[in-house]
Design an enzyme around this catalytic site. Structure first.
Site, PDB file in Angstrom:
ATOM      1  N   ASP A  38      -6.381  20.226  27.068  1.00  0.00           N
ATOM      2  CA  ASP A  38      -7.181  18.998  27.185  1.00  0.00           C
ATOM      3  C   ASP A  38      -8.654  19.385  27.175  1.00  0.00           C
ATOM      4  O   ASP A  38      -9.154  19.999  28.113  1.00  0.00           O
ATOM      5  CB  ASP A  38      -6.820  18.275  28.484  1.00  0.00           C
ATOM      6  CG  ASP A  38      -7.491  16.920  28.633  1.00  0.00           C
ATOM      7  OD1 ASP A  38      -8.468  16.653  27.896  1.00  0.00           O
ATOM      8  OD2 ASP A  38      -7.066  16.133  29.499  1.00  0.00           O
ATOM      9  N   SER A  87      -8.430   9.109  32.957  1.00  0.00           N
ATOM     10  CA  SER A  87      -9.741   9.705  32.740  1.00  0.00           C
ATOM     11  C   SER A  87     -10.746   9.188  33.776  1.00  0.00           C
ATOM     12  O   SER A  87     -10.532   9.348  34.975  1.00  0.00           O
ATOM     13  CB  SER A  87     -10.193   9.414  31.304  1.00  0.00           C
ATOM     14  OG  SER A  87     -11.231  10.255  30.903  1.00  0.00           O
ATOM     15  N   HIS A 132      -5.895  14.478  25.603  1.00  0.00           N
ATOM     16  CA  HIS A 132      -6.369  13.760  26.790  1.00  0.00           C
ATOM     17  C   HIS A 132      -5.708  12.394  26.972  1.00  0.00           C
ATOM     18  O   HIS A 132      -6.042  11.682  27.909  1.00  0.00           O
ATOM     19  CB  HIS A 132      -7.894  13.588  26.673  1.00  0.00           C
ATOM     20  CG  HIS A 132      -8.556  13.111  27.924  1.00  0.00           C
ATOM     21  ND1 HIS A 132      -8.458  13.759  29.138  1.00  0.00           N
ATOM     22  CD2 HIS A 132      -9.351  12.016  28.150  1.00  0.00           C
ATOM     23  CE1 HIS A 132      -9.155  13.104  30.054  1.00  0.00           C
ATOM     24  NE2 HIS A 132      -9.700  12.048  29.486  1.00  0.00           N
TER      25      HIS A 132
END
Length: 262
Positions: A215, A93, A243
């Protein structure tokens, strides 16, 4: 910085180093199902960003960590303190962009990047889909300001994206809740308001973009964008949804990284 970031080293002392960097609201334990799979032939390094997990909270400086550059500087410091070279940086991320910045600031230190669910700009822009409108992000940050625990409970299922596996959502919510609220608010603004699109064409090391299905935080259009902007990168579409594939689909995630590293 070893104690500051609760750095943990394991695996083969003479193996190519792999550094695992966690995402917002998480800590190094989120890699527990993936990182050990590389210990037989890699030197594995896990750590907590300052403000997360078991890091030294007294080291948190809002000025330094007012942008992702402060976190990138820490990653470089950790690698140099351990005398690492040809590092494979695996970033989830927001840490995918932290990895991009670190590689740009320390050319030669990193040999490859693995971006898990990267998003260089969360806010939609003209000709660009980031996944969130300006109003979405404003509401998200206002909700976090008003009620950290409530925000954590509401956001965890959105991020995890596996409603049939409530134990994963519960783990992520607990991780969010354990983060210092003031630091969480600050890091959330840095994360969701950042724009690192211009940094992507400067990546000069082999790069893997791991894109999850369905996602909500990093939609498929974002993964394709990152792949197109990073010259020579490999885009791997995972069957995993949500995610956090390193928690929901660790075997698939590990296999994709191994295939990339050859």
């Amino acid at each position: 910085m070893i104690a500051r970031n609760r750095v943990r080293v394991s695996g083969a002392d003479d193996g190519r180093p792999m550094v695992f960097a966690h995402g917002f609201g998480c800590a190094q334990e989120m890699w527990r199902l993936v990182a050990p799979e590389f210990e037989r032939d890699h030197r594995v390094v896990r750590f907590d960003h300052v403000g997360a997990g078991g890091s030294d909270l007294s080291a948190y400086d809002p000025g330094k960590y007012g942008s992702l550059d402060g976190y990138a500087a820490d990653v470089i410091e950790i690698c140099r303190a351990l005398d690492l070279d040809d590092v494979v940086l695996v970033g989830h991320s927001v840490s995918a962009m932290i990895g991009v910045l670190a590689a740009a600031r320390a050319p030669g230190l990193f040999g490859a990047l693995v971006m898990v669910g990267p998003n260089p700009r969360y806010v939609d822009d003209e000709g660009y889909t980031g996944g969130f409108s300006r109003e979405d992000v404003a509401a998200l940050l206002e909700s976090l300001d008003a009620n950290h625990l409530g925000w954590s409970a509401a956001m965890a299922p959105v991020v995890m994206g596996n409603p049939d596996r409530p134990e994963l959502t519960a783990e992520l919510a607990d991780s969010f809740c354990r983060t210092d609220p003031d630091i969480a608010r600050h890091f959330a603004r840095v994360t969701f308001l950042s724009d690192n699109r211009a940094d992507l064409p400067g990546v000069r090391v082999p790069t893997l973009v791991l894109q999850c299905s369905a996602d909500a935080i990093a939609p498929e259009a974002v993964g394709r964008y990152v792949h197109e902007q990073v010259r020579g990168s490999v885009l791997t579409q995972l069957r995993a949804t949500g995610h956090c594939p390193h928690l929901s689909a660790p075997a698939e995630t590990t296999a994709a990284i191994r295939a990339f590293l050859g």
